[in-house]
Scaffold this motif. Structure first.
Motif, PDB file in Angstrom:
ATOM      1  N   PRO A 169      -4.932  22.332  45.661  1.00  0.00           N
ATOM      2  CA  PRO A 169      -4.127  23.521  45.383  1.00  0.00           C
ATOM      3  C   PRO A 169      -4.102  24.532  46.524  1.00  0.00           C
ATOM      4  O   PRO A 169      -3.334  25.487  46.482  1.00  0.00           O
ATOM      5  CB  PRO A 169      -4.790  24.114  44.135  1.00  0.00           C
ATOM      6  N   TYR A 170      -4.924  24.335  47.556  1.00  0.00           N
ATOM      7  CA  TYR A 170      -4.957  25.254  48.698  1.00  0.00           C
ATOM      8  C   TYR A 170      -4.274  24.650  49.930  1.00  0.00           C
ATOM      9  O   TYR A 170      -4.510  25.096  51.050  1.00  0.00           O
ATOM     10  CB  TYR A 170      -6.400  25.630  49.042  1.00  0.00           C
ATOM     11  N   LEU A 171      -3.431  23.666  49.737  1.00  0.00           N
ATOM     12  CA  LEU A 171      -2.782  22.966  50.839  1.00  0.00           C
ATOM     13  C   LEU A 171      -2.199  23.917  51.880  1.00  0.00           C
ATOM     14  O   LEU A 171      -2.412  23.744  53.074  1.00  0.00           O
ATOM     15  CB  LEU A 171      -1.673  22.051  50.301  1.00  0.00           C
ATOM     16  N   ILE A 172      -1.468  24.923  51.438  1.00  0.00           N
ATOM     17  CA  ILE A 172      -0.753  25.792  52.372  1.00  0.00           C
ATOM     18  C   ILE A 172      -1.562  27.045  52.692  1.00  0.00           C
ATOM     19  O   ILE A 172      -1.059  27.995  53.264  1.00  0.00           O
ATOM     20  CB  ILE A 172       0.649  26.124  51.822  1.00  0.00           C
ATOM     21  N   GLY A 173      -2.838  27.079  52.306  1.00  0.00           N
ATOM     22  CA  GLY A 173      -3.701  28.192  52.657  1.00  0.00           C
ATOM     23  C   GLY A 173      -3.835  29.254  51.591  1.00  0.00           C
ATOM     24  O   GLY A 173      -4.563  30.216  51.767  1.00  0.00           O
ATOM     25  N   PHE A 174      -3.115  29.114  50.500  1.00  0.00           N
ATOM     26  CA  PHE A 174      -3.280  30.004  49.360  1.00  0.00           C
ATOM     27  C   PHE A 174      -3.164  29.167  48.094  1.00  0.00           C
ATOM     28  O   PHE A 174      -2.678  28.044  48.119  1.00  0.00           O
ATOM     29  CB  PHE A 174      -2.252  31.154  49.372  1.00  0.00           C
ATOM     30  N   TYR A 175      -3.624  29.716  46.976  1.00  0.00           N
ATOM     31  CA  TYR A 175      -3.674  28.960  45.732  1.00  0.00           C
ATOM     32  C   TYR A 175      -2.276  28.720  45.184  1.00  0.00           C
ATOM     33  O   TYR A 175      -1.577  29.646  44.785  1.00  0.00           O
ATOM     34  CB  TYR A 175      -4.521  29.704  44.696  1.00  0.00           C
ATOM     35  N   ALA A 176      -1.857  27.465  45.207  1.00  0.00           N
ATOM     36  CA  ALA A 176      -0.556  27.080  44.662  1.00  0.00           C
ATOM     37  C   ALA A 176      -0.632  25.606  44.260  1.00  0.00           C
ATOM     38  O   ALA A 176      -0.246  24.733  45.030  1.00  0.00           O
ATOM     39  CB  ALA A 176       0.548  27.305  45.690  1.00  0.00           C
ATOM     40  N   PRO A 177      -1.155  25.318  43.065  1.00  0.00           N
ATOM     41  CA  PRO A 177      -1.236  23.926  42.631  1.00  0.00           C
ATOM     42  C   PRO A 177       0.131  23.298  42.397  1.00  0.00           C
ATOM     43  O   PRO A 177       0.258  22.084  42.376  1.00  0.00           O
ATOM     44  CB  PRO A 177      -2.042  23.999  41.333  1.00  0.00           C
ATOM     45  N   LEU A 178       1.149  24.139  42.267  1.00  0.00           N
ATOM     46  CA  LEU A 178       2.502  23.631  42.148  1.00  0.00           C
ATOM     47  C   LEU A 178       3.461  24.588  42.829  1.00  0.00           C
ATOM     48  O   LEU A 178       3.195  25.784  42.957  1.00  0.00           O
ATOM     49  CB  LEU A 178       2.899  23.405  40.684  1.00  0.00           C
ATOM     50  N   MET A 179       4.572  24.017  43.289  1.00  0.00           N
ATOM     51  CA  MET A 179       5.653  24.819  43.846  1.00  0.00           C
ATOM     52  C   MET A 179       6.955  24.210  43.347  1.00  0.00           C
ATOM     53  O   MET A 179       7.078  22.986  43.242  1.00  0.00           O
ATOM     54  CB  MET A 179       5.625  24.822  45.375  1.00  0.00           C
TER      55      MET A 179
END
Length: 196
Positions: free
Chosen positions: A120-130
Motif C-alpha cells: 500500500p506504500y508503493l508510491i510513497g504514501f498510503y494508498a492500497p487502491l487507486m
C-alpha cells in the motif's frame, strides 16, 4: 525504502486539499469505464496533476484564501514530478528520477477501474487502491475523499483533526496524469523474473 519521508511530504498536501480549498470545484464522478489490463502494461511518466475539492457550504467563507488553489496545484505537481510507473503482468514498479523506489504486485477489480496494490506504500504514501481512467490517451490515477481520509488515518499525525476534516470536505479528488513512456530501462524491469 523510507516511506515515512514520503508520507510526511504528502500528508500536509492532502490536509491542505481538504481544509483550505478556495472554492467549490465540482469534483468529477468516479469513471467506471475501466482500463483493460493489456492497455495498462508498460511505462507511464507523470505529466500533470489536478486537484478538486468541494467544501461544505457553511465552511467556504472560513477556509477560502486568495490563490490557494493555484498554490495547492503547484505543490501537488512538485510532489509528483519525476515519477513514473512501469506495469508488468504481475508487478508494478514505481520510479522517481530514473531510479526504482519500490514495487508491488497488483490486481484490478472485475470492472477494471480500481487498482489494488499489495504494497500500500508503493508510491510513497498510503494508498492500497487507486481509481484508474484514461483521458485523452493519458492514464489517470486518482484518490477520492475516502482514500484520502484513509491515508490521513494511517499516518496518525492528524488524529485530533479527522472529525473537522470530515465535516469541512464534502468531496475531493486528487489526480495524477501519466503519459506513455518508452525508456530503455523498462526492458530491464520486464526481464526481471517470471510473470504469472
Amino acid at each position: 525504502m523510507n516511506t515515512k519521508k514520503y508520507t510526511n511530504r504528502l500528508i500536509p498536501l492532502f490536509l491542505a486539499c481538504g481544509l483550505l480549498a478556495c472554492e467549490e470545484d465540482n469534483v468529477p464522478h468516479i469513471d467506471t469505464t475501466g482500463v483493460a489490463m493489456e492497455n495498462l502494461r508498460g511505462g507511464w511518466k507523470v505529466s500533470d496533476t489536478e486537484t478538486y475539492v468541494n467544501v461544505a457550504t457553511q465552511y467556504q467563507a472560513q477556509v477560502s484564501m486568495h490563490s490557494l488553489r493555484e498554490k495547492l496545484d503547484d505543490a501537488f505537481s512538485e510532489k509528483a514530478s519525476g515519477g513514473a510507473l512501469y506495469f508488468r503482468k504481475d508487478k508494478v514498479f514505481y520510479l522517481n528520477e530514473g531510479f526504482v523506489k519500490d514495487s508491488s504486485k497488483y490486481s484490478m477489480d472485475e470492472n477494471n477501474y480500481i487498482i489494488h496494490y499489495e504494497n500500500p506504500y508503493l508510491i510513497g504514501f498510503y494508498a492500497p487502491l487507486m481509481y484508474v481512467k484514461t483521458v485523452n490517451n493519458q492514464l489517470v490515477l486518482y484518490l477520492r475523499k475516502s482514500e484520502t481520509m484513509d491515508l490521513l488515518d494511517e499516518d496518525g499525525s492528524f488524529n485530533g483533526w479527522m472529525s473537522l476534516i470530515d465535516n469541512v470536505v464534502d468531496d475531493a479528488q486528487c489526480e495524477i496524469y501519466l503519459s506513455r513512456d518508452d525508456d530503455e530501462f523498462y526492458d530491464v524491469l520486464e526481464a526481471m523474473g517470471p510473470q504469472e
